[in-house]
Design an enzyme around this catalytic site. Structure first.
Site, mmCIF file in Angstrom:
data_model
loop_
_atom_site.group_PDB
_atom_site.id
_atom_site.type_symbol
_atom_site.label_atom_id
_atom_site.label_comp_id
_atom_site.label_asym_id
_atom_site.label_seq_id
_atom_site.Cartn_x
_atom_site.Cartn_y
_atom_site.Cartn_z
ATOM 1 N N ARG A 84 40.246 39.293 64.335
ATOM 2 C CA ARG A 84 39.839 40.759 63.640
ATOM 3 C C ARG A 84 38.525 40.897 63.833
ATOM 4 O O ARG A 84 37.778 40.028 64.349
ATOM 5 C CB ARG A 84 39.970 40.421 62.178
ATOM 6 C CG ARG A 84 41.204 40.285 61.633
ATOM 7 C CD ARG A 84 42.145 41.449 61.583
ATOM 8 N NE ARG A 84 41.623 42.584 60.714
ATOM 9 C CZ ARG A 84 42.173 43.731 60.786
ATOM 10 N NH1 ARG A 84 43.099 44.162 61.437
ATOM 11 N NH2 ARG A 84 41.670 44.710 59.943
ATOM 12 N N GLU A 141 30.418 49.558 57.944
ATOM 13 C CA GLU A 141 31.418 48.816 58.330
ATOM 14 C C GLU A 141 32.791 49.289 58.550
ATOM 15 O O GLU A 141 33.356 49.584 57.469
ATOM 16 C CB GLU A 141 31.441 47.454 57.764
ATOM 17 C CG GLU A 141 29.810 46.606 57.811
ATOM 18 C CD GLU A 141 29.989 45.339 57.199
ATOM 19 O OE1 GLU A 141 28.970 44.744 57.259
ATOM 20 O OE2 GLU A 141 31.079 45.063 56.641
ATOM 21 N N ARG A 182 34.591 35.434 36.419
ATOM 22 C CA ARG A 182 33.477 34.782 35.722
ATOM 23 C C ARG A 182 33.205 35.516 34.226
ATOM 24 O O ARG A 182 32.959 36.638 34.302
ATOM 25 C CB ARG A 182 32.411 35.131 36.448
ATOM 26 C CG ARG A 182 32.140 34.147 37.672
ATOM 27 C CD ARG A 182 30.773 33.966 38.140
ATOM 28 N NE ARG A 182 30.616 33.564 39.552
ATOM 29 C CZ ARG A 182 29.583 33.980 40.287
ATOM 30 N NH1 ARG A 182 28.730 35.120 40.023
ATOM 31 N NH2 ARG A 182 29.462 33.631 41.341
ATOM 32 N N ASP A 239 30.947 29.413 57.502
ATOM 33 C CA ASP A 239 29.457 30.004 57.314
ATOM 34 C C ASP A 239 28.618 29.463 58.170
ATOM 35 O O ASP A 239 28.853 28.275 58.596
ATOM 36 C CB ASP A 239 29.362 29.910 55.618
ATOM 37 C CG ASP A 239 30.285 31.002 55.152
ATOM 38 O OD1 ASP A 239 30.289 32.292 55.625
ATOM 39 O OD2 ASP A 239 30.532 30.861 53.789
ATOM 40 N N ARG A 271 32.419 48.927 53.873
ATOM 41 C CA ARG A 271 30.997 48.481 53.135
ATOM 42 C C ARG A 271 29.851 49.438 53.693
ATOM 43 O O ARG A 271 29.815 50.024 55.075
ATOM 44 C CB ARG A 271 30.592 47.096 53.430
ATOM 45 C CG ARG A 271 31.721 46.130 53.090
ATOM 46 C CD ARG A 271 30.973 44.627 52.765
ATOM 47 N NE ARG A 271 30.274 44.215 53.969
ATOM 48 C CZ ARG A 271 29.898 43.041 53.933
ATOM 49 N NH1 ARG A 271 29.772 42.171 52.798
ATOM 50 N NH2 ARG A 271 29.383 42.519 55.070
ATOM 51 N N TYR A 290 37.102 29.940 60.995
ATOM 52 C CA TYR A 290 35.869 30.863 60.270
ATOM 53 C C TYR A 290 34.919 29.754 59.673
ATOM 54 O O TYR A 290 35.450 28.648 58.852
ATOM 55 C CB TYR A 290 36.336 31.629 59.369
ATOM 56 C CG TYR A 290 35.110 32.304 58.478
ATOM 57 C CD1 TYR A 290 34.427 33.428 59.397
ATOM 58 C CD2 TYR A 290 34.362 31.847 57.450
ATOM 59 C CE1 TYR A 290 33.243 33.903 58.965
ATOM 60 C CE2 TYR A 290 33.115 32.408 57.069
ATOM 61 C CZ TYR A 290 32.382 33.363 57.879
ATOM 62 O OH TYR A 290 31.532 34.030 57.257
ATOM 63 N N ARG A 332 43.471 32.753 45.010
ATOM 64 C CA ARG A 332 42.875 32.870 43.944
ATOM 65 C C ARG A 332 41.933 34.030 43.708
ATOM 66 O O ARG A 332 41.361 34.342 44.963
ATOM 67 C CB ARG A 332 41.782 31.737 43.702
ATOM 68 C CG ARG A 332 42.535 30.277 43.883
ATOM 69 C CD ARG A 332 41.326 29.169 43.669
ATOM 70 N NE ARG A 332 40.283 29.403 44.587
ATOM 71 C CZ ARG A 332 38.892 29.443 43.993
ATOM 72 N NH1 ARG A 332 38.656 29.388 42.949
ATOM 73 N NH2 ARG A 332 37.842 29.627 44.926
#
Ligand code: FAD
Length: 374
Positions: free
Chosen positions: A255, A311, A181, A361, A286, A359, A177
Site C-alpha cells: 500500500r 495524504e 480510554r 516503527d 489527513r 511494518y 481491537r
C-alpha cells in the site's frame, strides 16, 4: 583483502544504525542508496525553514530505555507529543478515543461510567443484530467493538478512504481491537518516551553516518555492487526482499500514500501537526502541518509561512514508493517463502521493513540492529 567488511544497501534507519555500530567496531563500511539523499523514509526536506517529512509524518516513540538512550546519545529530542484531531464534517474530536472524544460525541456524558454505559449500550445493539453469528466484515466487527456513533463519525469513511473499499467489503480481522480510554488523555501513544529530534531527523541520520562512506543515487541492482562479493565480506540488504530474488516467486503487493505538499502564507493553518479527515467530504485522509512537530508557542508565529501535506492512501503501482506491506493471506505466504529463501543466502543480512516485508516503527528497527551480533 576485500575493500569493505560490510556493503550496506539502503541508508534508512536500519542501514544507518547498522553502519554506526559497524564503524564503532572498527569495520570498513560502504553505504549505498538509490535515492538522491540519505535517511530512507525519515528524511526531511527543508521548505520555508521548516523540516518537511517527505515520506510521511514520523513521530519517534518507544518504551525501550535502551533505544531511547541510544538515540539521545546522538541527538537531543524535543517534547512533541502526538495528539491527533479528527475532523468529521467540521466537528472536531480528540484521538485516540478518550473521555474528551466521548464528551464531544455525547454532550450528556461527563464521567467514565457514563461513557462506558453509552458504548456498552451501542455494542450490545450491534451484537444483538448479528443474532449469534460472528462479524463477517470490518463494519460489523467495528460496530461490535465501539458501537454505531463512533463507527459512523470516526471510523467508517476514514477506513474506506484508507483502503479504497466499503467497510462491508473489508475483512473483519483488519480491526482486532479498538482501544477506548476512559481518561482525559489525548496522547496518541502509550509509550514512556516520545519526541522529534531537535533540528529534524536528518540530524539523527547525520550522526549515525558520521565518518561512514556513503554513495547516493546508486541502485544496487544496476551498479557494479550487484557483484558485492568482490567488494565486501558481508552484505546488509534493506531493499524489497522480492526484488533481491528477481521476483522469482512472484511480486509482493504494497500500500502506498501520495503526499500533496503546499505552502500557505499563514503562520498557523490548522493548529495541530495531524488532523484526520474522517468523512468522504475530503478525498484525503489527513493533513499534516509540519511546523508543529518542531515549533511550539511563539516559534510558530515567528515563521510567517507554513507547509502542509495532504495524504491520499493509494494502491501501489510500479514506480511508486512501497510503504506498507499488505497483510493478507497471499502476501503473508509469499513473504514467508522469500524469507525461507533468504536463510540460504550466505553472508547476507536482510533488514528493515522492505527486506523483511514487515511494518516496523522506527524504534523496533533500531532495537533489532542493536541486538545483532556483529
Ligand atoms: P527505509 O527507511 O525505507 O530505508 C530503505 C532504504 O533502502 C531507502 O532509502 C531506499 O532508497 C533504499 N533502497 C531500496 N532498494 C535499494 C536498492 N536497490 N539500491 C539502493 N538502495 C535501495 N515509524 C515510527 O516509529 N513513527 C511514525 O510516526 C512512523 N510513520 C511512518 C509513516 C509512513 C508513511 C511510513 C511508510 C512509515 C512510518 N514509520 C513510522 C516507520 C518508519 O518509516 C520505518 O520504521 C523506518 O523508516 C524503517 O527503516 P528502514 O531502514 O527499514 O527502511
Amino acid at each position: 583483502m576485500k575493500q569493505y567488511d560490510y556493503l550496506i544497501v539502503g541508508s534508512g534507519l536500519f542501514g544507518a544504525t547498522f553502519a554506526y555500530r559497524a564503524k564503532q567496531l572498527g569495520k570498513k563500511v560502504l553505504v549505498i542508496d538509490k535515492r538522491p539523499h540519505l535517511g530512507g523514509n525519515v528524511y526531511c526536506e527543508k521548505m520555508e525553514g521548516i523540516n518537511v517529512h517527505k515520506y510521511g509524518a514520523h513521530i519517534f516513540h518507544t518504551n525501550s530505555k535502551k533505544v531511547w538512550d541510544f538515540v539521545n546519545s546522538l541527538v537531543e529530542f524535543n517534547r512533541y507529543t502526538n495528539c491527533p484531531i479528527a475532523n468529521y464534517k467540521g466537528e472536531l474530536y480528540n484521538l485516540p478515543f478518550n473521555m474528551n472524544t466521548f464528551n464531544r460525541m455525547w454532550p450528556e456524558v461527563h464521567t467514565p461510567i457514563q461513557a462506558q454505559a453509552k458504548i456498552d449500550e451501542q455494542k450490545a445493539e450491534a451484537v444483538a443484530s448479528l443474532k449469534g453469528r460472528k462479524p463477517r466484515n470490518l463494519e460489523e466487527q467495528a460496530l461490535c467493538l465501539v458501537g454505531k456513533d463512533i463507527f459512523k463519525k470516526l471510523i467508517k469513511e476514514y477506513t474506506e478512504k484508507q483502503w479504497g473499499r466499503d467497510c462491508k467489503d473489508l475483512p473483519a480481522f483488519i480491526i482486532k481491537r479498538l482501544p477506548v480510554r476512559m481518561v482525559f488523555d489525548n496522547n496518541y501513544f502509550n509509550d514512556c518516551y516520545q519526541g522529534i529530534p531537535i533540528g529534524g531527523y536528518n540530524k539523527l541520520i547525520e550522526a549515525l553516518l558520521d565518518g561512514v562512506e556513503c554513495i547516493t543515487e546508486v541502485d544496487f541492482f544496476k551498479s557494479k555492487y550487484k557483484t558485492w562479493k568482490k567488494y565486501a565480506d558481508k552484505l546488509v540488504y534493506t531493499g524489497p526482499i522480492d526484488e533481491y530474488f528477481g521476483y522469482k516467486l512472484g511480486k509482493l503487493d504494497w500500500r502506498t500514500v501520495i503526499f500533496k505538499t503546499r505552502v500557505e502564507g499563514t503562520p498557523n493553518y490548522q493548529g495541530n501537526a495531524v488532523i484526520n479527515y474522517t468523512s468522504h467530504n475530503e478525498p484525503y485522509t489527513r493533513i499534516i502541518e509540519h511546523k508543529h512537530f518542531e515549533m511550539f508557542g511563539q516559534e510558530v508565529y515567528d515563521s510567517p509561512k507554513t507547509v502542509l501535506s495532504e495524504e491520499y492512501s493509494t494502491e501501489y503501482k510500479e514506480g511508486m514508493e512501497p510503504y506498507y506491506p499488505v497483510n493478507d493471506e497471499r502476501n503473508n505466504a509469499l513473504a514467508e517463502e522469500y524469507r525461507k529463501l533468504s536463510l540460504h543466502e550466505d553472508n547476507v543480512i536482510f533488514g528493515g521493513r522492505l527486506g523483511q516485508y514487515k511494518y516496523y516503527d522506527m524504534a523496533p528497527i533500531i532495537e533489532q540492529v542493536l541486538s545483532i551480533q556483529l
